[in-house]
Design an enzyme around this catalytic site. Structure first.
Site, PDB file in Angstrom:
ATOM      1  CG  HIS A  68      -2.030   0.933   1.185  1.00 24.39           C
ATOM      2  ND1 HIS A  68      -1.859   2.291   1.249  1.00 24.39           N
ATOM      3  CD2 HIS A  68      -3.355   0.718   1.061  1.00 24.39           C
ATOM      4  CE1 HIS A  68      -3.048   2.877   1.170  1.00 24.39           C
ATOM      5  NE2 HIS A  68      -3.977   1.942   1.054  1.00 24.39           N
ATOM      6  NE  ARG A  79      -3.293   7.769  -1.532  1.00 22.58           N
ATOM      7  CZ  ARG A  79      -3.325   6.577  -2.097  1.00 22.58           C
ATOM      8  NH1 ARG A  79      -3.252   6.456  -3.395  1.00 22.58           N
ATOM      9  NH2 ARG A  79      -3.439   5.495  -1.356  1.00 22.58           N
TER      10      ARG A  79
END
Ligand SMILES: Cc1cc2nc3c(=O)[nH]c(=O)nc-3n(C[C@H](O)[C@H](O)[C@H](O)COP(=O)(O)OP(=O)(O)OC[C@H]3O[C@@H](n4cnc5c(N)ncnc54)[C@H](O)[C@@H]3O)c2cc1C
Ligand code: SF4
Ligand code: SF4
Ligand code: FES
Lengths: 578, 252
Positions: free
Chosen positions: A255, A275
């Protein structure tokens, strides 16, 4: 001959289906098998409701089309395949895309409370690689909602059984804090499972014609990981030892955004929703570097300039999405390159900033656990300043080779696998949110597959005393190890630590042939040392003893990863970069 | 920079036990659980402790640190004075299994006693419509990570084993409140049951549970007090009762 150090007789149980794992996949499988009228044992290493699924944050992907009505299963299917570099098992990806909306709605009928849209439907958020807002969520604690809902569903079914039969555990019983060490077989077919109570060390043998593996991931083989201690690859190892096969093991997902500071929380996940909700990535020069890393295949979907990327948050029809929302492997590699090029942050990450996009109270509302996590563990207020983030080992795409429709493990009649332990669904890279939906879709299918298998069976396999004896002996081994000198005996914690260092540096994001070969050699020598690791103390709740078993599994899984990586074609196949 | 810390750790089982002292290094940014793990890896390989996520999300690592119910993974070492001895003990309200691990099955029994959510049959999957403001009240309670620290701290059961039978405890009062405020739940008598079957009346609103909740759930103000008040309403005011029934329905 060894005598059992547990000092008491083996407890024995008979069930129709034994489910190993009480995460989303295991619980959904158990519900399905119970509703088909079967008696089910649910087994887990931790307390009920603590499985790793509880940590999932961002959401569950399902093309309900509540936020953008253009969404549908075909678009979800396409996104999933594209994200996985078309290495996915297409049938699994198809079933997943088609069935996930029903699985999410079903949770609502069991009491789940997702965040809502203005018109009162389940809200959906943007996530990397998904064309439309698609992730149903509850703030950033979606996994907790999912596991609690499933847990409470199990309790609801038990309450019904109590009313009807006077016995809550007539059909479903949860065996918490019990570790399975072996799948038992009888003439080629699964006949049950063997393990020990963590609390007492006492031995337990289950006789059951069907066993569902739902044991989750492997992250604890790596040093920097977002996974909890349970992620030791037990199910991967159990399947392999029972004669099943593992596929795609080279595909381990890093990740892009884990915490990097302070060291004690290094690896802890920073959800992608940061995000999705407008967080941008910058390097030490203050540049939004993701614009330099958009691969050819994604150029039509991702903005190549800041102005367009910024407009996308308010107008998604007429603008391409910001490159921060590229699939995870792309972002992880980009961050890796920036750090290597000397443009990293103070503690060796990059910056992720949401404070400039959203007002403080909105951040606290949309990302409460992130706010909490940074505030309490790093003294950072994310409503005011940027976070420092870097790649962390997060998820394994590889796993047990299964039949897509029934989740039956290929080559082992009676064995089923669902959730993170199963392979194929995600190809070389999983999209965010596609795991929670995978757990529900294939958990249900595994439960149904097992039920069908059991019902069609004429004669049930049995568990022989011999099989139990052999399982007992392996369980006893760590206590009986004798070394000539005290200095020869090994500490399992030290070996685990060394394994984590090794995988991190040699089997990490970027791999070379030489390093992989080196890794395999080192794994061999660690295995030889692990065979000498002696369990100190008694059997009752003894973590050192527990670790000796987990360690065997992690060694086996790490070896599989390195071997698959070495044998793969040698080109960059997304998450696996060689 | 590593500094040395002195840990006093309770070790033993249901029969006997006592404190063991060790001094180990602690690094910058570490939490109590990190230090316990270091003790495990270097000094006491069989030291029993529960943990899973090390991120404050699973509620496994509950214990008492210097006498206060805390999550070991969310208690930072720099919250102690330089040179302060850190004492860790198992949760007091539950029977010890070994070292820092206790038998929390009491809580799972209580969970079994709370009537499950009941979905209106006429509402097919996908048909539910609820407003965000209406789900938020219950969502606050669904943040619960089942660490059972509130159960451990509540004086009604902390030193009164005999009360356990008739008292569900704050964790389950918020569960009842959550279902009571759930816009779709069909069951109508949750408040009364909380009072009559789950011992809500034994709570005298000391708020200790709210103080220890790592999820900052306002257990007393938002769950217990409203339920107590509305039990009174519901018992004596049939019109109010009808009103609440209508309110609950309008979200459908
Ligand atoms: C921090 C974090 C955030 C995430 N966020 C998201 C997200 O937003 N969306 C998304 O889709 N995915 C997300 N994921 C991924 C997802 O959470 C996992 O892939 C998923 O929860 C795995 O579920 P599972 O049911 O397969 O297994 P798990 O939940 O891992 O459960 C495994 C179970 O098996 C049991 N078990 C294992 N070995 C044994 C054994 N030997 N004997 C007995 N029992 C055993 C364990 O005790 C446990 O109960 C996230 C992952 C992490 C780490
Ligand atoms: S407020 Fe009530 S439930 Fe909470 S600790 Fe005090 S007495 Fe117990
Ligand atoms: S209400 Fe708070 S203290 Fe109580 S169990 Fe839940 S999270 Fe823990
Ligand atoms: S280990 Fe999960 S809350 Fe502490």
């Amino acid at each position: 001959m060894t005598t059992s150090t547990s000092g008491s007789a083996v407890e024995r149980y008979k069930y129709d289906v034994v489910v190993i794992g009480a995460g989303g996949a295991g619980l959904r499988a158990a519900v399905e098998a119970r509703e088909a009228g079967l008696r089910v044992a649910i087994i887990c290493k931790s307390l009920f409701g603590k499985a790793h699924t509880v940590m999932a944050e961002g959401g569950v992907a399902a093309s309900m089309g509540n936020v953008n009505e253009n969404d549908g299963w075909k678009v979800h299917f396409r996104d999933t395949m594209r994200g996985g570099k078309f290495l996915n098992n297409w049938r699994m990806a198809e079933l997943h895309a088609k069935e996930s909306p029903d699985r999410v709605w079903e949770l609502e009928t069991w009491g789940a409370l997702f965040d809502r849209t203005k018109d009162g439907r389940i809200s959906q958020r943007n996530f990397g690689g998904h064309e439309y807002p698609r992730l149903a969520h509850v703030g950033d604690r979606t996994g907790l909602e999912l596991i609690r809902t499933m847990q409470q569903r199990i309790v609801a079914l038990q309450q019904k059984d109590k009313k009807q039969y006077g016995d809550a555990e007539k059909y479903i019983k949860v065996f918490a804090e019990l570790t399975i060490t072996e799948i038992l077989k009888d003439g080629g077919k699964v006949s049950g499972a063997f393990g020990y109570w963590r609390e007492t060390g006492g031995e337990v043998a289950f006789e059951a014609p069907a066993v569902v593996l739902a044991t989750g991931g492997i992250g604890k083989s790596f040093k920097i990981t977002s996974n909890s201690w349970e992620g030791t690859g037990d199910g991967h190892a159990l399947a392999l030892k029972a004669g099943g096969s593992l596929i795609d093991m080279e595909f381990v997902q890093f990740h892009p955004t884990g915490m990097v500071w302070p060291p004690s929380v290094r690896g802890l996940l920073v959800t992608e929703s940061v995000r999705g909700d407008g967080g941008v990535l910058t390097n030490s020069e203050g540049k939004r570097f993701m614009f330099n890393y958009i691969p050819e295949v994604f150029k039509d979907k991702y903005a190549d300039n800041e102005a367009e990327a910024d407009r996308w948050y308010t107008d998604q029809q007429n603008n391409r999405r910001p490159p921060e929302l590229l699939p995870r492997d792309e972002v992880a590699r980009a961050i890796n390159s920036e750090i290597k090029a000397g443009r990293g942050s103070e503690h060796g990450g990059v910056y992720l900033d949401v404070s400039k996009r959203l007002p403080a109270d909105v951040i606290r509302k949309k990302l409460p656990s992130m706010w909490h996590q940074f505030k309490e563990l790093a003294d950072v207020d994310i409503t005011q300043t940027a976070m420092e983030v870097g790649p962390t080992c997060h998820y394994v795409m590889g796993g047990v080779h299964v039949d897509p429709d029934t989740a039956a493990a290929v080559g082992v009649p009676g064995l089923f696998a669902a959730g993170e332990v199963a392979g194929g669904m995600h190809g070389s890279n999983r999209l965010g949110g596609n795991s929670l939906s995978d757990l529900l879709v294939f958990g249900r299918r595994a439960g149904a597959g097992a039920a069908e298998y059991v019902k069609a069976m004429k004669k049930r396999p049995t568990v022989s005393d011999k099989a139990i004896k052999s399982a007992q002996d392996s369980l006893d081994a760590p206590f009986n190890r004798k070394s000539a000198k005290k200095s020869d005996s090994e500490n399992p914690y030290t070996i685990h630590h060394e394994l984590q260092e090794l995988t991190q540096s040699l089997v990490g994001i970027i791999r070379t042939e030489k390093e992989l070969k080196d890794a395999l050699k080192k794994i061999d020598s660690l295995r030889a040392r692990a065979a000498k690791a002696k369990a100190e103390g008694g059997r009752a709740f003894n973590p050192g003893f527990h670790l000796t078993f987990d360690l065997d599994n992690m060694l086996l899984v790490s070896e599989c990863i390195a071997l698959s990586a070495l044998n793969s074609s040698g080109v960059t196949r997304w998450t696996h970069t060689r | 920079m590593a500094r040395k810390v002195k840990m006093r750790i309770w070790r033993g089982d249901s029969k006997s036990g006592g404190f063991k002292e060790v001094t180990v290094p602690a690094n910058e940014g570490e939490v109590v659980l990190d230090v316990i793990h270091r003790v495990q890896a270097t000094e006491m390989s069989d030291l029993a402790v529960r943990w899973n996520c090390k991120a404050g999300k699973c509620g496994s690592c509950s214990m008492e640190i210097n006498g206060k119910p805390r999550l070991a993974c969310m208690t930072r070492m720099n919250s102690f004075e330089e040179g302060e001895t850190i004492t860790v003990t198992p949760l007091r309200a539950f029977p010890v299994i070994r070292d820092l691990v206790t038998d929390v099955s009491f809580n799972y029994k209580k969970a079994m006693e709370v009537d499950a959510y009941e979905h209106p049959e006429e509402l097919k999957p996908g048909q539910a419509r609820m407003q965000q403001v209406d789900v938020e009240r219950s969502q606050e309670f669904r943040k619960c990570i089942e660490c059972f620290l509130c159960q451990d701290t509540c004086h009604v059961i902390r030193d009164h084993e005999e009360n356990k039978k008739s008292f569900a405890g704050p964790r389950f009062f918020i569960r009842m409140a959550e279902l009571d405020m759930h816009p779709l739940d069909k069951l109508r008598n949750r408040k009364r049951k909380a009072q009559e079957e789950h011992g809500l009346g034994m709570c005298n609103i000391t708020k200790c549970c709210t103080e220890v909740c790592p999820e900052h759930i306002r257990i007393t103000d938002n769950a217990i007090i409203p339920m107590k008040e509305r039990v009174v309403d519901e018992k004596y005011d049939p019109i109010r009762w009808l009103g609440s029934k209508i309110r609950k329905r309008e979200g459908l």
